[in-house]
Design a protein around this motif. Structure first.
Motif, PDB file in Angstrom:
ATOM      1  N   GLY A 167       0.828  -1.200   0.000  1.00 47.35           N
ATOM      2  CA  GLY A 167       0.000   0.000   0.000  1.00 47.35           C
ATOM      3  C   GLY A 167       0.855   1.239   0.000  1.00 47.35           C
ATOM      4  N   ALA A 168       0.189   2.372  -0.181  1.00 51.60           N
ATOM      5  CA  ALA A 168       0.898   3.652  -0.192  1.00 51.60           C
ATOM      6  C   ALA A 168      -0.034   4.747   0.306  1.00 51.60           C
ATOM      7  CB  ALA A 168       1.400   3.982  -1.588  1.00 51.60           C
ATOM      8  N   GLU A 169       0.589   5.785   0.854  1.00 54.87           N
ATOM      9  CA  GLU A 169      -0.141   6.954   1.335  1.00 54.87           C
ATOM     10  C   GLU A 169       0.392   8.153   0.565  1.00 54.87           C
ATOM     11  OE1 GLU A 169      -0.906   7.326   5.769  1.00 54.87           O
ATOM     12  OE2 GLU A 169       0.353   9.077   5.407  1.00 54.87           O
ATOM     13  N   PRO A 170      -0.452   8.857  -0.195  1.00 52.51           N
ATOM     14  CA  PRO A 170       0.034   9.944  -1.044  1.00 52.51           C
ATOM     15  C   PRO A 170       0.499  11.162  -0.252  1.00 52.51           C
ATOM     16  CG  PRO A 170      -2.349   9.890  -1.078  1.00 52.51           C
ATOM     17  CD  PRO A 170      -1.911   8.680  -0.288  1.00 52.51           C
ATOM     18  N   PRO A 171       1.268  12.047  -0.899  1.00 52.70           N
ATOM     19  CA  PRO A 171       1.752  13.259  -0.220  1.00 52.70           C
ATOM     20  C   PRO A 171       0.627  14.155   0.288  1.00 52.70           C
ATOM     21  CG  PRO A 171       2.934  12.933  -2.269  1.00 52.70           C
ATOM     22  CD  PRO A 171       1.813  11.941  -2.262  1.00 52.70           C
ATOM     23  N   ASN A 172      -0.527  14.118  -0.368  1.00 54.78           N
ATOM     24  CA  ASN A 172      -1.637  15.018   0.005  1.00 54.78           C
ATOM     25  C   ASN A 172      -2.696  14.326   0.855  1.00 54.78           C
ATOM     26  OD1 ASN A 172      -2.665  13.333  -1.918  1.00 54.78           O
ATOM     27  ND2 ASN A 172      -3.625  14.941  -3.149  1.00 54.78           N
ATOM     28  N   VAL A 173      -2.290  13.313   1.616  1.00 53.63           N
ATOM     29  CA  VAL A 173      -3.255  12.542   2.409  1.00 53.63           C
ATOM     30  C   VAL A 173      -4.020  13.421   3.403  1.00 53.63           C
ATOM     31  CG1 VAL A 173      -1.603  11.891   4.217  1.00 53.63           C
ATOM     32  CG2 VAL A 173      -3.555  10.387   3.711  1.00 53.63           C
ATOM     33  N   ARG A 174      -3.396  14.516   3.852  1.00 48.71           N
ATOM     34  CA  ARG A 174      -4.064  15.422   4.803  1.00 48.71           C
ATOM     35  C   ARG A 174      -4.603  16.685   4.122  1.00 48.71           C
ATOM     36  NH1 ARG A 174       0.500  13.759   8.212  1.00 48.71           N
ATOM     37  NH2 ARG A 174       1.643  15.584   7.460  1.00 48.71           N
ATOM     38  N   GLY A 175      -4.578  16.700   2.800  1.00 46.10           N
ATOM     39  CA  GLY A 175      -5.083  17.865   2.074  1.00 46.10           C
ATOM     40  C   GLY A 175      -3.981  18.640   1.388  1.00 46.10           C
ATOM     41  N   ASP A 176      -2.987  19.109   2.166  1.00 43.70           N
ATOM     42  CA  ASP A 176      -1.865  19.827   1.567  1.00 43.70           C
ATOM     43  C   ASP A 176      -0.792  18.815   1.159  1.00 43.70           C
ATOM     44  OD1 ASP A 176      -1.388  19.116   4.207  1.00 43.70           O
ATOM     45  OD2 ASP A 176       0.026  20.741   4.551  1.00 43.70           O
ATOM     46  N   ASN A 177       0.156  19.246   0.346  1.00 44.48           N
ATOM     47  CA  ASN A 177       1.236  18.368  -0.083  1.00 44.48           C
ATOM     48  C   ASN A 177       2.365  18.445   0.941  1.00 44.48           C
ATOM     49  OD1 ASN A 177       3.449  17.120  -1.283  1.00 44.48           O
ATOM     50  ND2 ASN A 177       2.841  17.745  -3.334  1.00 44.48           N
ATOM     51  N   ARG A 178       2.595  17.356   1.660  1.00 46.11           N
ATOM     52  CA  ARG A 178       3.629  17.366   2.708  1.00 46.11           C
ATOM     53  C   ARG A 178       5.032  17.165   2.144  1.00 46.11           C
ATOM     54  NH1 ARG A 178       1.833  11.538   5.392  1.00 46.11           N
ATOM     55  NH2 ARG A 178       1.950  10.422   3.433  1.00 46.11           N
ATOM     56  N   GLY A 179       5.133  16.856   0.841  1.00 41.04           N
ATOM     57  CA  GLY A 179       6.448  16.737   0.215  1.00 41.04           C
ATOM     58  C   GLY A 179       6.984  15.325   0.111  1.00 41.04           C
ATOM     59  N   PHE A 180       6.225  14.337   0.552  1.00 45.41           N
ATOM     60  CA  PHE A 180       6.662  12.941   0.469  1.00 45.41           C
ATOM     61  C   PHE A 180       5.443  12.030   0.610  1.00 45.41           C
ATOM     62  CE2 PHE A 180       6.829  14.369   4.830  1.00 45.41           C
ATOM     63  CZ  PHE A 180       6.170  13.362   5.536  1.00 45.41           C
ATOM     64  N   ILE A 193       8.367   3.164   4.277  1.00 52.36           N
ATOM     65  CA  ILE A 193       9.472   3.926   3.707  1.00 52.36           C
ATOM     66  C   ILE A 193       8.934   5.204   3.080  1.00 52.36           C
ATOM     67  CG2 ILE A 193      11.423   3.887   2.088  1.00 52.36           C
ATOM     68  CD1 ILE A 193      11.385   0.840   2.280  1.00 52.36           C
ATOM     69  N   SER A 194       9.588   6.316   3.379  1.00 54.79           N
ATOM     70  CA  SER A 194       9.205   7.583   2.746  1.00 54.79           C
ATOM     71  C   SER A 194       9.596   7.560   1.274  1.00 54.79           C
ATOM     72  CB  SER A 194       9.873   8.763   3.451  1.00 54.79           C
ATOM     73  OG  SER A 194      11.281   8.712   3.261  1.00 54.79           O
ATOM     74  N   SER A 195       8.890   8.326   0.466  1.00 57.18           N
ATOM     75  CA  SER A 195       9.215   8.436  -0.948  1.00 57.18           C
ATOM     76  C   SER A 195       8.988   9.878  -1.383  1.00 57.18           C
ATOM     77  CB  SER A 195       8.345   7.493  -1.784  1.00 57.18           C
ATOM     78  OG  SER A 195       8.666   7.613  -3.157  1.00 57.18           O
ATOM     79  N   GLY A 196      10.075  10.572  -1.628  1.00 50.48           N
ATOM     80  CA  GLY A 196       9.974  11.967  -2.041  1.00 50.48           C
ATOM     81  C   GLY A 196      10.903  12.897  -1.286  1.00 50.48           C
ATOM     82  N   LEU A 197      11.390  12.461  -0.121  1.00 47.34           N
ATOM     83  CA  LEU A 197      12.361  13.292   0.614  1.00 47.34           C
ATOM     84  C   LEU A 197      13.582  13.569  -0.260  1.00 47.34           C
ATOM     85  CD1 LEU A 197      12.625  12.015   4.305  1.00 47.34           C
ATOM     86  CD2 LEU A 197      11.504  14.067   3.446  1.00 47.34           C
ATOM     87  N   GLU A 224       8.374  14.843   8.178  1.00 51.84           N
ATOM     88  CA  GLU A 224       7.768  16.179   8.212  1.00 51.84           C
ATOM     89  C   GLU A 224       8.684  17.170   8.934  1.00 51.84           C
ATOM     90  OE1 GLU A 224       3.274  17.558   8.617  1.00 51.84           O
ATOM     91  OE2 GLU A 224       4.039  16.757  10.507  1.00 51.84           O
ATOM     92  N   LEU A 225       9.321  16.730  10.006  1.00 55.90           N
ATOM     93  CA  LEU A 225      10.269  17.572  10.737  1.00 55.90           C
ATOM     94  C   LEU A 225      11.427  17.992   9.825  1.00 55.90           C
ATOM     95  CD1 LEU A 225      11.086  18.616  13.666  1.00 55.90           C
ATOM     96  CD2 LEU A 225      12.498  16.559  13.777  1.00 55.90           C
ATOM     97  N   LEU A 226      11.968  17.036   9.061  1.00 56.49           N
ATOM     98  CA  LEU A 226      13.089  17.341   8.167  1.00 56.49           C
ATOM     99  C   LEU A 226      12.672  18.321   7.080  1.00 56.49           C
ATOM    100  CD1 LEU A 226      14.756  13.824   7.694  1.00 56.49           C
ATOM    101  CD2 LEU A 226      15.294  15.589   9.371  1.00 56.49           C
TER     102      LEU A 226
END
Length: 197
Positions: free
Chosen positions: A32-45, A61-65, A99-101
């Motif tokens: 499975g995967a969770e898109p960058p905009n899962v919370r509405g805004d684009n979190r960047g990964f 695993i993150s994807s997009g950092l 998100e912190l990074l």
């Protein structure tokens, strides 16, 4: 071709051809995967979930950092491996650390501790994570190279550490904590494990 165009090409996604297959080879089947905009805004990964049936382990695993301006060379992604039933906790740890990074435009270094004043997970003593190589997977999981053998990406595994273990690291260092984990045969993939310090 201008220098700017050349820089874009050299720094582009083609540097990571084969990355998905490499992650799957070590972390198991993508589930499975969770898109960058899962919370509405684009979190960047995004977050990708892998399952390794043989060990009953899920790795998030993150994807997009790697495309974010974090100043890391080589680029970075984050991973957290836990038992399948604890996958949501791993998702939370990777999401929060990534998100912190992104927000601080910074990156991790090996054996870095990312502490937190409050427990990172409800009903646990985990007050931080240790950025590490993977305890089970081979070095090829942590250090992804292109076909020419040039390292393009580091995948830091986040190992949850308790408040006691954080204090132990401050007094004795990360290597001493790893020795304690080995001495007490700590299962670092089990978020229900006891603290060794």
């Amino acid at each position: 071709m201008s220098a700017e165009q050349h820089g874009t090409t050299v720094g582009g996604a083609h540097r990571f051809v084969g990355l998905a297959e490499n992650l799957e080879r070590h972390a198991g089947r993508p589930t499975g995967a969770e898109p960058p905009n899962v919370r509405g805004d684009n979190r960047g990964f995004a977050l990708v979930f892998f399952h390794l049936e043989r060990y009953h382990l899920t790795t998030v695993i993150s994807s997009g950092l790697r495309f974010q301006p974090l100043g890391a060379e080589p680029a970075q992604e984050l991973a957290c491996t836990v038992y399948k039933e604890q996958a949501e906790a791993a998702r939370h740890l990777v999401d929060m650390t990534a998100e912190l990074l992104v927000n601080q435009r910074t990156h991790l270094v090996p054996d870095q501790i990312v502490p937190n004043e409050q427990p990172l997970l409800p009903h646990t003593e985990f007050h931080g994570v240790l950025a590490s190589g993977h305890p089970l997977f081979p070095p090829e999981f942590t250090r992804f190279t292109d076909p020419e053998g040039v390292e393009q990406l580091q995948v830091f595994t986040l190992l949850p550490v308790t408040l006691g273990e954080l204090n132990f690291i401050l007094d004795n260092g990360v290597t001493a904590l790893r020795q304690q984990w080995a001495r007490f045969e700590v299962d670092v993939f089990d978020l229900g494990r006891p603290s060794v310090a």
